[in-house]
Every structure is written in structure tokens, then in C-alpha cells.
Scaffold this motif. Structure first.
Motif, PDB file in Angstrom:
ATOM      1  N   TRP A 261      -1.890  -3.851  -2.040  1.00 51.45           N
ATOM      2  CA  TRP A 261      -0.789  -4.767  -1.728  1.00 51.45           C
ATOM      3  C   TRP A 261      -1.143  -6.217  -2.050  1.00 51.45           C
ATOM      4  O   TRP A 261      -0.300  -6.977  -2.534  1.00 51.45           O
TER       5      TRP A 261
ATOM      6  N   THR B 260      -5.501   0.573   0.450  1.00 51.96           N
ATOM      7  CA  THR B 260      -4.068   0.266   0.530  1.00 51.96           C
ATOM      8  C   THR B 260      -3.827  -1.232   0.657  1.00 51.96           C
ATOM      9  O   THR B 260      -2.967  -1.798  -0.027  1.00 51.96           O
TER      10      THR B 260
ATOM     11  N   THR C 283       4.563  -9.555   4.076  1.00 52.60           N
ATOM     12  CA  THR C 283       3.921  -9.081   2.845  1.00 52.60           C
ATOM     13  C   THR C 283       4.961  -8.513   1.881  1.00 52.60           C
ATOM     14  O   THR C 283       4.944  -8.816   0.677  1.00 52.60           O
ATOM     15  N   GLY C 284       5.857  -7.687   2.410  1.00 49.78           N
ATOM     16  CA  GLY C 284       6.926  -7.147   1.559  1.00 49.78           C
ATOM     17  C   GLY C 284       7.795  -8.245   0.986  1.00 49.78           C
ATOM     18  O   GLY C 284       8.201  -8.193  -0.185  1.00 49.78           O
TER      19      GLY C 284
ATOM     20  N   THR D 292       3.423   2.149   4.002  1.00 53.98           N
ATOM     21  CA  THR D 292       2.023   2.215   3.556  1.00 53.98           C
ATOM     22  C   THR D 292       1.120   1.260   4.321  1.00 53.98           C
ATOM     23  O   THR D 292       0.028   1.646   4.758  1.00 53.98           O
ATOM     24  N   LEU D 293       1.562   0.024   4.511  1.00 58.03           N
ATOM     25  CA  LEU D 293       0.707  -0.952   5.187  1.00 58.03           C
ATOM     26  C   LEU D 293       0.572  -0.679   6.677  1.00 58.03           C
ATOM     27  O   LEU D 293      -0.483  -0.930   7.264  1.00 58.03           O
TER      28      LEU D 293
ATOM     29  N   ALA E 195       6.356  -1.470   2.127  1.00 55.92           N
ATOM     30  CA  ALA E 195       5.247  -2.051   2.885  1.00 55.92           C
ATOM     31  C   ALA E 195       5.103  -1.375   4.242  1.00 55.92           C
ATOM     32  O   ALA E 195       3.989  -1.093   4.700  1.00 55.92           O
TER      33      ALA E 195
END
Length: 725
Positions: free
Chosen positions: A23, A19, A204-205, A316-317, A313
Motif C-alpha cells: 500500500w 501488505t 490511506t485509501g 486488506t489493510l 484498503a
């Protein structure tokens, strides 16, 4: 959806590096695509339906390839000592400007009365939205041309082109806000590792969404302010969504679940609230195109990209990073106690009575005396909202720029030497073919006879002889109420003429946005209430939520008006004088805040409904729901407030006012609204809060709310619905 989210969470936690790698790859590819294919941001003020647009289009038609059809700028040459200027120095500045690409002419200098200032009018053959000029490039070219000219003199840029260029985003306040937010999460979650996780996920998103906004700019016009607004909202909701999931994950870890199952349960329960909260934000943002302003659509799309990216994000993250970190997310003391407990021989458990959380005790106190609490809280919110009744709006006024900016310096010098109206002249386009030269002369005489006009230029006839252009200088500045009244009066009294130009267009935009506000409000509220009704199977809950959200938004309007327009405490934000509220603010602030407020509504009501379905006790359900969410909502709100206050320190007045308004609304929403008005109103309503006629229940689609401790897929909706249908 529950089964899917549960599987997504378990899978992400079970295969975390897959995952994380996905990303990282997505961020790299998106960045490369944005750099290769992305476009540039620019502000388009061609607003369909605005009276000023007809005049602008007439100029483009009858003055093709000339400055009248393009854009303009003003260059101010000033001697701070008050010494009369040397004509050679001014001529050198003019010759440098004439060599800049797209500059078609530099007018003769307009001297001040004491000749210590010269004003040069620069005409360009391209509009401010042209790729060569947009995004500050045009202003930078002009600034580079005059760099080093007129030694010892002050040379500043003003007028249309420099004024629409956005200031540099400094980011200092945002960094401080992020640091404070991290500290708050450390206090609440107990470890730096757990606290840093939501911030990392949100960033990150945002990295992916930034590239998405750049790609969006390649296919449509994106406002220069839209990326900043997208980052502001995306950072706030991204941290909130991740924090909610991390908090639920920790709850399941403490309950003894394995790491992967805890991640799956968190995604299946809190993840549903995240999905629904993000959907509400998107619904609110999609109301922005109804404002009728092209750049408003870009605000909605850019911010929507950020919300989708950070929500994805988070879903999932967060499970992936939880899988990597395992039980290291728990404070060291808890890990040690669990390890020591596992090594010690089992002893009979002692039944201890844990004290109720402070939020439960608070909710119980409010529920016991709901009327006085509701009256006091409503009075506070209404008092904060009262200044909004005096709100006056204007889209863009350079006098509100930072005092050290070249545009503000130019504005102040021009206002002092030539009068405030010289910063926003009006362009009057007379249909010479229809009224003849006599009509042109009559229009000029009418302008000269107007008390609010201090100067009128000689008519300039188009090459085809069809129109004549007059420039009139108002007695007041562009954002002054008298200037708006002058525009409307001249339009009513001048036959065969169109009042246009940048100032007139800005005035038209203010009127248009004030008229469209209620359309946007009505559509967003109606759609959001339908979604809430489908999720919580109630008509009363959505209505109550809409009313309370509108109260907190009204309070935000009131505080922004008091601070910026009335000047109360404005110095704390670096504002040196009262100013109108940006016309962009009311609709933009409403659309964003209505969605953000629904985040907390969803988080809280999901838990309240869970207890209501299990027990059927309306009042205790409120207490238990607030007890379960009070800490996480308070923390999430505090994080949002400090992030938004960081943006309130930026130079751009729209971003500054938006940051303050959002910080105020979120703070009120998480304290006065969620901690007082929600429990008080639901205690008063009791079982009626969950009233839904059977025929409406059959029509509404089912969108499942969060049900914390159920096995995925189990549905106990019918446990209480029958009694209330």
C-alpha cells in the motif's frame, strides 16, 4: 467469494508488512503518476440539449478569436466613502487588466449614478474551461493584475470567469469532524489503537484515490467540486467499512480465535458486506451520467474511485494492521483478565445470565407494538420532508458566496449601484442574415418594452455581418424566479433570436436536472433492488429498503430546503441570507445517499437473515439482528454525521448543502429508520418479508449475504427458502 475473502484476510494478517509495504508503494507510485501525468479540474457548462448552447455556439462561429466567443469578467472599482472616482485610477486598473494573457478588450467604464463606482467589462478569447483559465488560474491572473492598483479604493472581481472559480477548501471543519469521529471510536472500541485503525485505513485509501482522480482529469473533464465530494464520501464510507471489519475481528478475538484466523473470519463475513455495500454505492453513482450534464459524470467517476480505493484498503489493510497489533487491539483490562485467567487454576464455570444489549431490548419493544411505532416514525420523517415540496433550485449564484470573498463583494456592490440584474445580463443573438437590420431593431424594441428588462445595449454586429448581439439587463438577479420566467418569455416571443449567456445557461441547467431527476431515481432504485433481491432472496426486503431509503432522502431534501431556502437556523452554518437549493444537489444527494443508506441496510439485513436461516423465527431474527449490529451501525453513523457536518462548513454552496443533507439523512437512517421503521415493518410482515416466488429465485443470480459464524464455503440457504418459495 467467501473462500477468497477468508484467504485474503488470513494472508494479509499472516504477512502484514508485505501488505502494508504494497500500500505504501501504491500510494507513492500513484502520487508520482498523478503529479507527472495528471490533469486539472474544470467545470464544463456546455450542456447538450440546453437552448442556451445554440446561442453560445453561434457566438463562437461568428466571433472567432474574440471575447464574445470566449469568457468574460467584471471588475468593480468602488470608493467605500462614496466620493466620486478619479478617472485616472480607473484607467490605471483598465490598463493593467488589458495586459493579462487572453484578455482581448476592456470596455469603457460604466459609471454609477453618483460616480463612486465604475464597472469594467473584461473580454477574454478563451472559455472558462481552457487549461490556462480553469481551476481559478484565470481569476488569479486578473486579481494579480489589479493588486495594488487604485490605492484607497475597493477593487473586486465578478462576472463569469471569477464566479466559476471554486473557493479554497479550508478543511477546518473536516479536521474537527475527524477528531470527534476518532473520539467516538475510542469510546466504542475501548482503545486509541483500535479507534485510530479505521481512520488510518480510510486516509490511506483516499491518498491513492486522490491521485486516481488527478489522472482521471487528464483524460476527461472533472468538475472542480468533484474531488471534494469524493473525499467526503470516501472518508465516510472508508471509516465505516474499516470499523465494521475491526468490530468483527474483535468479536472473533474475544471468542478465542487466533489473530490470523480472526482476521480471516472477519474478512469472510463482514468483508462480504463491505464488498456488496461498495457495489451498491457504485451502482448509485453510475446513475449520475444519466443526468445529461458532463460534470455529473465526473462526480460519479471521482467518487467511485474513492469508494473502490477505501474498500480495497479496508479489506486488506485492516487484517494486516490487526495482524501487526495482535491482541493489543483489545482494551488493557480485557487483556489483563485473560492473562490472569490463564494463570489461575481452572474452576467450574459459573453460568451467568448476561443482560440483553440495549438494541435488543429496543427492537423487542418496537416489535411488540409495531403499528404505533411505525406511524410515529413515519410522521416524523414525512414532517421533515414536507419543506421539499417548496424546493426551488438554481445551479450557481454568487450572492451565496461567503461575504468576505471578492466575488460576493463585487456582487453586492454591483447590485447596490446598478441593480441586481447587472450581475447576470442576458445575451440575445439575433440572426441578422434572416431578419435584417429591421429585425434587429425590432428585437431591441421588444426588449426595451419588457417590464423585467431595465437596460438594453446597442447591437454589436459580427465581423461577417451574419448576427447581431444585444445585451439586456434584467430587473432581477440571476437566481431570481422572475429571471428564469423572463428567459422563457423572451425565447417564446423573439423571432430569429437566441437568448443565451451564463445566466440563461444556468437556468437551462436547472430545468434539465429537475427533468432528469426521476430517470436517475428510477434506474438506481431498480438496479439496487435487483442486487438486494439476489443477495437476500426476497422481493419484499428490497422494496421495503427502497421505500425507507427514499423516506430518509426526502427528509434530507426537506431539511436542506428549510435551512437554506427558508433560512431556518441558517446562521448556525454561516449562511447570512436565504438562497435557492443548488440544482446540482437533488440528483447528487440522491445518488450518494441511496448507496450509503444501503450500507446500513446490508449490515443489518445480513445479520437478520443469518438468524432467520438458522431459526426460522422472523420476529426474533429482527431482534437478534438489531442486537448484533445496533452498536456498530450507531457508531458508524455517528462518525459519518460528524464528518459530513465538517464539510457543511465549507464555502462552496454545493459542498455545504451536500454535507448538511448527508448528515441529516445518515442520522435519520441510523436512528428512525434502522431502529424503528425496519423492526416495526419486519415485525408486521413476519415471514412474508422473505417471500420470493420460485421462478424468480431460479432467474436471480446468487450473491451470498454475510453469515457470521459459518465456516467459509458452507451454505445453508436451502434451510428456509423452500418453505417460502
Amino acid at each position: 467469494m467467501t473462500r477468497f475473502l477468508h484467504h485474503l484476510g488470513r494472508s494479509s494478517a499472516a504477512h502484514p508488512w508485505r501488505t502494508v509495504g504494497a500500500w505504501v508503494l501504491a500510494a507513492v507510485l500513484a502520487t508520482l503518476a498523478g503529479g507527472a501525468l495528471g490533469g486539472t479540474t474544470r467545470d464544463d457548462f456546455d450542456v447538450e440539449g440546453a437552448p442556451a448552447l445554440a446561442g453560445i455556439q453561434s457566438l463562437r462561429e461568428h466571433f472567432p478569436g474574440s471575447g464574445a466567443a470566449g469568457s468574460s469578467a467584471q471588475v468593480v472599482v468602488h470608493d467605500p466613502a462614496g466620493t466620486p472616482l478619479d478617472g485616472a485610477s480607473v484607467a490605471d486598473v483598465a490598463s493593467r487588466l488589458a495586459q493579462v494573457e487572453h484578455v482581448t478588450s476592456v470596455g469603457a467604464p460604466r459609471w454609477s449614478g453618483d460616480r463612486d463606482t465604475a464597472l469594467l467589462a473584461v473580454s477574454l478569447d478563451a472559455p472558462v474551461t481552457d487549461p490556462d483559465l480553469a481551476g481559478g488560474r484565470g481569476a488569479e491572473a486578473l486579481e494579480a493584475a489589479v493588486q495594488g492598483a487604485a490605492p484607497g479604493l475597493q477593487v473586486e472581481l465578478g462576472g463569469e470567469l471569477p464566479n466559476v472559480s471554486t473557493g479554497e477548501v479550508r478543511g477546518t471543519g473536516e479536521l474537527v469532524g475527524a477528531a470527534v469521529a476518532l473520539l467516538l471510536m475510542v469510546v466504542v472500541l475501548g482503545t486509541v489503537v483500535a479507534a485510530g485503525l479505521p481512520l488510518l485505513v480510510a486516509l490511506t485509501g483516499l491518498a491513492v484515490s486522490a491521485a486516481g482522480v488527478t489522472l482521471l482529469a487528464a483524460v476527461t473533464e472533472v468538475s472542480t467540486t468533484a474531488p471534494t465530494v469524493a473525499v467526503m464520501v470516501g472518508l465516510g464510507v472508508g471509516i465505516d467499512y474499516a470499523l465494521l471489519l475491526v468490530t468483527r475481528h474483535l468479536e472473533h478475538l474475544r471468542a478465542g480465535l487466533p489473530v490470523t484466523e480472526a482476521a480471516g473470519r472477519a474478512a469472510a463475513t463482514a468483508g462480504r458486506s463491505v464488498v456488496f455495500a461498495a457495489a451498491i454505492v457504485l451502482v448509485s453513482l453510475m446513475g449520475l451520467p444519466l443526468a445529461g450534464l458532463p460534470m455529473y459524470s465526473s462526480f460519479g467517476f471521482a467518487t467511485g474511485i474513492a469508494v473502490v480505493a477505501v474498500a480495497a484498503a479496508a479489506l486488506t489493510l485492516v487484517p494486516a494492521l490487526c495482524g501487526i497489533l495482535g491482541r493489543r487491539l483489545l482494551p488493557r483490562r480485557e487483556r489483563r483478565e485473560r492473562r490472569d485467567g490463564a494463570l489461575r487454576p481452572a474452576v467450574p464455570a459459573q453460568r451467568t445470565r448476561r443482560p440483553a444489549p440495549w438494541s435488543a431490548r429496543w427492537a423487542a419493544a418496537v416489535a411488540r407494538r409495531p403499528v404505533p411505532w411505525a406511524v410515529a416514525a413515519s410522521a416524523l420523517v414525512l414532517a421533515l420532508a414536507a419543506p421539499a415540496l417548496d424546493m426551488r433550485t438554481f445551479p450557481r449564484d454568487v450572492s451565496n458566496n461567503p461575504a468576505d470573498s471578492t466575488t460576493r463583494q463585487a456582487y453586492d456592490i454591483v447590485a447596490a449601484e446598478y441593480g441586481a440584474g447587472a450581475n447576470g445580463p442576458l445575451t440575445v443573438v439575433v440572426d441578422r442574415a434572416a431578419v435584417g437590420d429591421a429585425g434587429v431593431a425590432a428585437a431591441r424594441e421588444r426588449l426595451l418594452a419588457e417590464d423585467e428588462v431595465v437596460a438594453v445595449g446597442e447591437p454589436v454586429v459580427s465581423p461577417d455581418g451574419q448576427v447581431a448581439v444585444l445585451e439586456a439587463q434584467p430587473a432581477s438577479g440571476p437566481a431570481d424566479e422572475r429571471t428564469h420566467a423572463l428567459v422563457e418569455r423572451l425565447r417564446a416571443e423573439l423571432d430569429g433570436a437566441q437568448v443565451t449567456g451564463s445566466t440563461a445557461m444556468q437556468s437551462d441547467i436547472a430545468v434539465l436536472l429537475s427533468e432528469r431527476l426521476w430517470l436517475v431515481v428510477g434506474v438506481v432504485v431498480a438496479v439496487s433492488m435487483l442486487l438486494l433481491a439476489a443477495m437476500f432472496r426476497s422481493l419484499v426486503v428490497p422494496l421495503k429498503a427502497a421505500v425507507l431509503n427514499l423516506l430518509s432522502i426526502g427528509a434530507a431534501y426537506g431539511v436542506v430546503t428549510a435551512v437554506f431556502q427558508w433560512g431556518w437556523g441558517a446562521g448556525l452554518l454561516g449562511v447570512d441570507h436565504p438562497m435557492p437549493v443548488s440544482s446540482f444537489l437533488p440528483i447528487l444527494l440522491f445518488a450518494i445517499l441511496f448507496g450509503l443508506s444501503m450500507d446500513y441496510e446490508v449490515f443489518l439485513l445480513s445479520r437478520i437473515r443469518e438468524h432467520w436461516l438458522r431459526t426460522g423465527e422472523a420476529r426474533s431474527a429482527v431482534v437478534q439482528g438489531l442486537a448484533a449490529t445496533g452498536r456498530v451501525i450507531s457508531t458508524a453513523a455517528a462518525v459519518m454525521v460528524v464528518v459530513f457536518l465538517g464539510f457543511a462548513t465549507e464555502a462552496d454552496v454545493v459542498v455545504r448543502q451536500l454535507g448538511l443533507g448527508m448528515a441529516v439523512a445518515v442520522a435519520l437512517d441510523a436512528t428512525v429508520v434502522r431502529m424503528v421503521l425496519v423492526p416495526a415493518s419486519m415485525a408486521l410482515l413476519g415471514r412474508a418479508s422473505w417471500w420470493l416466488p420460485a421462478w424468480i429465485d431460479r432467474l436471480l443470480p446468487r450473491i451470498e449475504a454475510e453469515a457470521a459464524d459459518q465456516q467459509p464455503g458452507r451454505d445453508h440457504e436451502g434451510e428456509r427458502a423452500g418453505a417460502l418459495g
